[in-house]
Design a protein around this motif. Sequence first.
Motif, PDB file in Angstrom:
ATOM      1  N   MET B   1      -0.739  -6.001 -32.468  1.00 20.88           N
ATOM      2  CA  MET B   1      -1.193  -4.617 -32.697  1.00 20.88           C
ATOM      3  C   MET B   1      -0.386  -3.970 -33.826  1.00 20.88           C
ATOM      4  O   MET B   1      -0.172  -2.773 -33.834  1.00 20.88           O
ATOM      5  N   ILE B   3      -1.036  -3.739 -37.051  1.00 16.13           N
ATOM      6  CA  ILE B   3      -1.808  -2.935 -37.999  1.00 16.13           C
ATOM      7  C   ILE B   3      -2.283  -1.641 -37.354  1.00 16.13           C
ATOM      8  O   ILE B   3      -2.283  -0.579 -37.973  1.00 16.13           O
ATOM      9  N   LYS B   6       0.487   0.708 -37.568  1.00 16.74           N
ATOM     10  CA  LYS B   6       0.633   1.197 -38.937  1.00 16.74           C
ATOM     11  C   LYS B   6      -0.401   2.280 -39.245  1.00 16.74           C
ATOM     12  O   LYS B   6      -0.097   3.313 -39.844  1.00 16.74           O
ATOM     13  N   LEU B   7      -1.599   2.028 -38.780  1.00 16.87           N
ATOM     14  CA  LEU B   7      -2.696   2.964 -39.008  1.00 16.87           C
ATOM     15  C   LEU B   7      -2.437   4.286 -38.293  1.00 16.87           C
ATOM     16  O   LEU B   7      -2.611   5.371 -38.850  1.00 16.87           O
ATOM     17  N   LYS B 305     -12.442  10.886 -35.960  1.00 17.70           N
ATOM     18  CA  LYS B 305     -13.270   9.809 -36.542  1.00 17.70           C
ATOM     19  C   LYS B 305     -12.545   8.473 -36.404  1.00 17.70           C
ATOM     20  O   LYS B 305     -13.153   7.465 -36.029  1.00 17.70           O
ATOM     21  N   LEU B 306     -11.259   8.488 -36.712  1.00 20.69           N
ATOM     22  CA  LEU B 306     -10.481   7.255 -36.656  1.00 20.69           C
ATOM     23  C   LEU B 306     -10.462   6.696 -35.233  1.00 20.69           C
ATOM     24  O   LEU B 306     -10.636   5.497 -35.013  1.00 20.69           O
ATOM     25  N   ASN B 309     -13.818   5.274 -34.415  1.00 18.82           N
ATOM     26  CA  ASN B 309     -14.036   3.992 -35.087  1.00 18.82           C
ATOM     27  C   ASN B 309     -13.252   2.865 -34.431  1.00 18.82           C
ATOM     28  O   ASN B 309     -13.756   1.754 -34.282  1.00 18.82           O
ATOM     29  N   LEU B 310     -12.013   3.179 -34.037  1.00 21.21           N
ATOM     30  CA  LEU B 310     -11.205   2.160 -33.348  1.00 21.21           C
ATOM     31  C   LEU B 310     -11.894   1.726 -32.060  1.00 21.21           C
ATOM     32  O   LEU B 310     -11.972   0.539 -31.737  1.00 21.21           O
ATOM     33  N   TYR B 311     -12.412   2.718 -31.358  1.00 23.77           N
ATOM     34  CA  TYR B 311     -13.103   2.404 -30.104  1.00 23.77           C
ATOM     35  C   TYR B 311     -14.338   1.565 -30.394  1.00 23.77           C
ATOM     36  O   TYR B 311     -14.616   0.577 -29.712  1.00 23.77           O
ATOM     37  N   SER B 312     -15.056   1.923 -31.471  1.00 21.45           N
ATOM     38  CA  SER B 312     -16.289   1.210 -31.818  1.00 21.45           C
ATOM     39  C   SER B 312     -16.036  -0.252 -32.150  1.00 21.45           C
ATOM     40  O   SER B 312     -16.865  -1.104 -31.869  1.00 21.45           O
ATOM     41  N   ILE B 313     -14.896  -0.535 -32.788  1.00 18.97           N
ATOM     42  CA  ILE B 313     -14.660  -1.942 -33.137  1.00 18.97           C
ATOM     43  C   ILE B 313     -13.959  -2.690 -32.005  1.00 18.97           C
ATOM     44  O   ILE B 313     -13.571  -3.839 -32.162  1.00 18.97           O
ATOM     45  N   GLY B 314     -13.788  -2.070 -30.872  1.00 20.63           N
ATOM     46  CA  GLY B 314     -13.351  -2.840 -29.714  1.00 20.63           C
ATOM     47  C   GLY B 314     -12.042  -2.423 -29.064  1.00 20.63           C
ATOM     48  O   GLY B 314     -11.659  -2.991 -28.046  1.00 20.63           O
ATOM     49  N   TYR B 315     -11.341  -1.439 -29.654  1.00 16.60           N
ATOM     50  CA  TYR B 315     -10.097  -1.014 -29.022  1.00 16.60           C
ATOM     51  C   TYR B 315     -10.398  -0.091 -27.844  1.00 16.60           C
ATOM     52  O   TYR B 315     -11.231   0.815 -27.966  1.00 16.60           O
ATOM     53  N   ILE B 397     -19.012  10.098 -29.254  1.00 16.77           N
ATOM     54  CA  ILE B 397     -19.579   9.268 -30.317  1.00 16.77           C
ATOM     55  C   ILE B 397     -21.097   9.443 -30.327  1.00 16.77           C
ATOM     56  O   ILE B 397     -21.727   9.361 -29.297  1.00 16.77           O
TER      57      ILE B 397
END
Lengths: 206, 397
Positions: B1, B3, B6-7, B305-306, B309-315, B397
């Motif tokens: 985790m 990155i 970092k984000l 938004k961030l 998006n994190l949730y959307s890609i699987g987090y 979302i």
Amino acid sequence: MNICLNNLKPSYFEDSEIVNSEVYGIENLCFQEGYKYLISAHSGKGKSSLLNFIYGTNKKFIGEINFSSQISNPSKVKQLSYVFQDLKLFEEITVLQNIALKNELTQHKSAQEIKDYLLAFNLWHKKDVLLKKMSYGQRQRIAIIRALCQPFNFLLLDEPFSHLDNENIKIAWSIIKKEVALNNAGLIMISLGNNYGIAFDKVLSL
Amino acid sequence: MKILKKLQLKTLLPVQLLGYSFALFVGLTILSTAFNLYKDISPIFKTETNFFQKNTIAISKKVTIFKTLNKHKIYFSEKEISNLRNQKFVEKVDFFQHATYKIKAKTSINSSVPGLQTDLFFESIPSNLIDVKTAQFVWKENDNFIPIIIPESYIKLYNFGFAESQGLPVISKNAIKEISFNVAIFGNGKSENFKAKIVGFSNQINSVLVPNTFLEWSNKIYGNTSQTKINRLLITTTGNEKNELLAFFKDKNYDINKKDLQNDKTLNILNFVFLVIFIVALIIVILAFAFIYLSINLVMVKNQKLIQNLYSIGYSQKNISKFYLISTSIVSLLSIIVALISSHFIRNTYLDKLNQYFTIEVNANYSILTALIIFILLFLFFKVYILTKINKIVDDI
């Protein structure tokens, strides 16, 4: 895994808006594993909404979405990967970090495989550039690579090629086709009407 | 985790976190220091007075210029006594009985003490209310010996005032107890001589006390029965409601032992000052909480938004919240630790100073335990709040 839609309709749509649809309001429409579907429609027909309904991030619909599977392992029953229309990439980090962000979660691809994809898309030399400096077409390719960094039994693509030239579409499709076959998965692609010269198993009009 | 971290690091608002940690540090340092200081110095005042434990106090009416002319005003009426009895902080009311005959005392001619003769008065109170416990303080009919208890202040008055100015020897308490003197009582045309000795010294009762039995007997024979006025009362307090008690006495203009009051006044002022400090420190800490609450809210809204998006890609929501939970917790923990260390140093500094004047009983330091509890509460709050916030953003979302 099959995805079956039963009388599905966005709750904010009138019945008259889906009269001619081959997807919305249809009884028991199933997308089957191993098949590639193209759903084409004009703007405002609820294209992205359809994929969001299936993906689970939008719940404003009437009707049913069922995931059926012969696979016994329940954790693998519903695995969807999604190339979003708005890509959902992160501008503050680099190209490679955007892909690694997903791969850290899934540990699905090796560094070499990711490098190969970037090389194939002619993006390897840009791997350390911040995403906000990339063009939209480049971002689309990065989003596609990222979507492949997880196991899936359905790949959802929302206008993934809108900003790609023919050469890149060809590369992208060959990579996607290979990954879908590798996963023994199904594919649903949404487009404004263009099939990009690809032979889909079924084309539906929304 | 790596990155993800970092984000998310880029989404933090360092100035706000710094502000929060500073406010938390200041608030907790003051709170902890004030608490330690209070625990350390309040025993100094408490050991010198046990006034507000279940206790007996003597009360009288204040003597004013007008009352010297009209002496009746210094007596308690029946109504006043029953009113006192009805107060919830009063358990029992007893009276001072006083001898209503003349008394003269003189040292024996043959004793080693200089010859002294003086008029005297006797009073008595129930012996269980006297702060001097001695088996000698009893009298039966036909006893020729009267045990007497005098205020401790009398002996000081004699030693440091009278003896000093008149060139007389000073006497110790034990020496005084050895001196036997003669007491003569007169009344109703009769008189009688007794032997007497001082058997104890009272800190609480400002009177010359003899046993109840003697006073009752002697008043019957020698006393002027018309004089049964009550000018002093003994009140046994319940030990609670001390503020009501003080307010009541002040309102009624009753006099009570000043020394006890003085200490208690100091303790009251001390309590008040500490209360104010506690409240101020508490407000600072609460403001720090409010600040981090708003700050978390701002970070979440700014990065909606961030997070989506994190949730959307699987987090998962938990994955996303973890970084914020850890960073806020670490900042809080650091503030708490620094505050603890600071208050520890401050405590050592003032203990050094105070030890020059007082014997300080060093209390167990509960600061670490308290800090741990505060941290756990903060951690739980962050955990619930951040996760709730992220859940809400993801739902949108």
